[in-house]
Write a protein that holds these residues in place. Structure first.
Motif, PDB file in Angstrom:
ATOM      1  N   CYS A 259       0.870  -1.104  -0.012  1.00 14.84           N
ATOM      2  CA  CYS A 259       0.011  -0.039  -0.071  1.00 14.84           C
ATOM      3  C   CYS A 259       0.865   1.294   0.039  1.00 14.84           C
ATOM      4  O   CYS A 259       2.012   1.111   0.521  1.00 14.84           O
ATOM      5  N   CYS A 261       0.334   4.070   1.331  1.00 13.79           N
ATOM      6  CA  CYS A 261      -0.371   5.118   2.567  1.00 13.79           C
ATOM      7  C   CYS A 261       0.577   5.542   3.631  1.00 13.79           C
ATOM      8  O   CYS A 261       0.318   5.500   4.781  1.00 13.79           O
ATOM      9  N   PHE A 294      -7.740   0.704   2.184  1.00 16.48           N
ATOM     10  CA  PHE A 294      -7.236  -0.319   1.716  1.00 16.48           C
ATOM     11  C   PHE A 294      -6.803  -0.852   2.954  1.00 16.48           C
ATOM     12  O   PHE A 294      -6.888  -2.105   3.249  1.00 16.48           O
TER      13      PHE A 294
END
Ligand SMILES: [Zn+2]
Length: 303
Positions: A259, A261, A294
């Motif tokens: 991911c 993030c 996510f």
């Protein structure tokens, strides 16, 4: 096979990998994938009802197979379904350089009432599926959109290839889950888009004898073969296409969950906001909470 036979044991190999192959005599290419721990990690970030878990697992297998069709590592494949009137509002998955992520936003009660493996259209109500290929080198983007109709996401993706790319494509996905354990496997086979080089396009050639043969062989894949961890992808490929003179195999990316993030990522996004808006977003401790759908977690960003 007892239920324990397919549970992921330490030392077991063959998970989270993707294999590319070419059958030169048939002008066919394909992908084979088997997901295990990576899939479990993605699913474990959320507490999904069985039907949603199944749908996301299928979407991740499709995303991995289609994403690995990108020639450059930095390219990205995004699969996004938007729907209304059913259990699903939004499904988003993407693939970049072997990294996969995905989530589903849904109505819990409706999803639980849908059973374990409902037809796609029963789960989604009305909606559409967008498949986007972002190419890194050229910055080009290709997007195709098809309705969320039929029995499965695989079927919708087959329609995408037939309609948007005019490439005859066969897709098979199988999922086995028990408790927190989940294994998923997939097969993609398609007829080379060789017509792009000035020859006639292949969309009128669904009945091309080369393709018919490959489609019959590939179509004979059984679900239990796709998710059998004791059957390597290579052996399954030989089982399916042993009559062919030549099948060229290429291991592609190792798959993992990924991911983007990070705190740094959100700091760079927030850097473009004016100070008065940042001040409104800040919590008393001085950080700004950002939600990553996510990962299903809140990230605290100093900005
Ligand atoms: Zn995240």
């Amino acid at each position: 096979m007892s239920s324990d036979d397919y549970l992921i044991q330490s030392g077991q190999t063959g998970f989270d990998r993707i294999l590319g192959f070419i059958i030169p005599d048939r002008h066919a290419r394909g992908r084979m994938v088997r997901l295990g721990p990576t899939l479990e990690t993605i699913l474990s970030a959320h507490d999904y009802p069985p039907a949603i878990k199944h749908l996301l697992a299928e979407a991740l297998v499709l995303t991995a197979m289609m994403g690995s069709l990108l020639k450059e590592d930095g390219g990205q494949l995004t699969l996004q379904a938007q729907a209304k009137g059913g259990a699903i509002d939004l499904l988003a998955c993407d693939y970049r350089g072997g990294e996969l992520r995905g989530y589903v936003s849904h109505d819990r009660e409706k999803a639980a009432a849908a059973g374990t493996s409902p037809r796609l259209e029963n789960l989604c109500g009305e909606g559409y599926l967008a498949i986007t290929f972002d190419l890194e080198g050229s910055g080009e983007r290709y997007q195709g959109i098809v309705p969320l109709e039929g029995s499965s996401l695989s079927e919708a993706c087959e329609r995408y290839f037939a309609q948007s790319e005019q490439v005859p494509t066969l897709l098979r996905v199988a999922i086995r889950s028990e408790g927190t354990h989940c294994v998923a496997g997939g097969l993609l086979v398609q007829h080379f888009p060789e017509g792009e080089e000035g020859r006639e396009r292949l969309h009128a050639k669904e009945d091309h004898p080369e393709w018919e043969h490959v489609a019959v062989m590939a179509g004979s894949t059984r679900h239990d073969e796709l998710v059998d961890p004791y059957l390597s992808l290579e052996d399954l490929l030989i089982r399916l296409f042993h009559e062919e003179r030549e099948v060229r195999v290429q291991p592609l990316a190792e798959l993992s969950r990924g991911c983007r993030c990070s705190v740094e990522h959100y700091q760079s996004v927030l850097a473009s906001f004016p100070e008065d808006q940042l001040a409104e977003m800040r919590d008393p401790d001085g950080t700004i909470p950002v939600d990553c759908a996510f990962c299903s977690k809140i990230i605290r960003v100093s900005a």
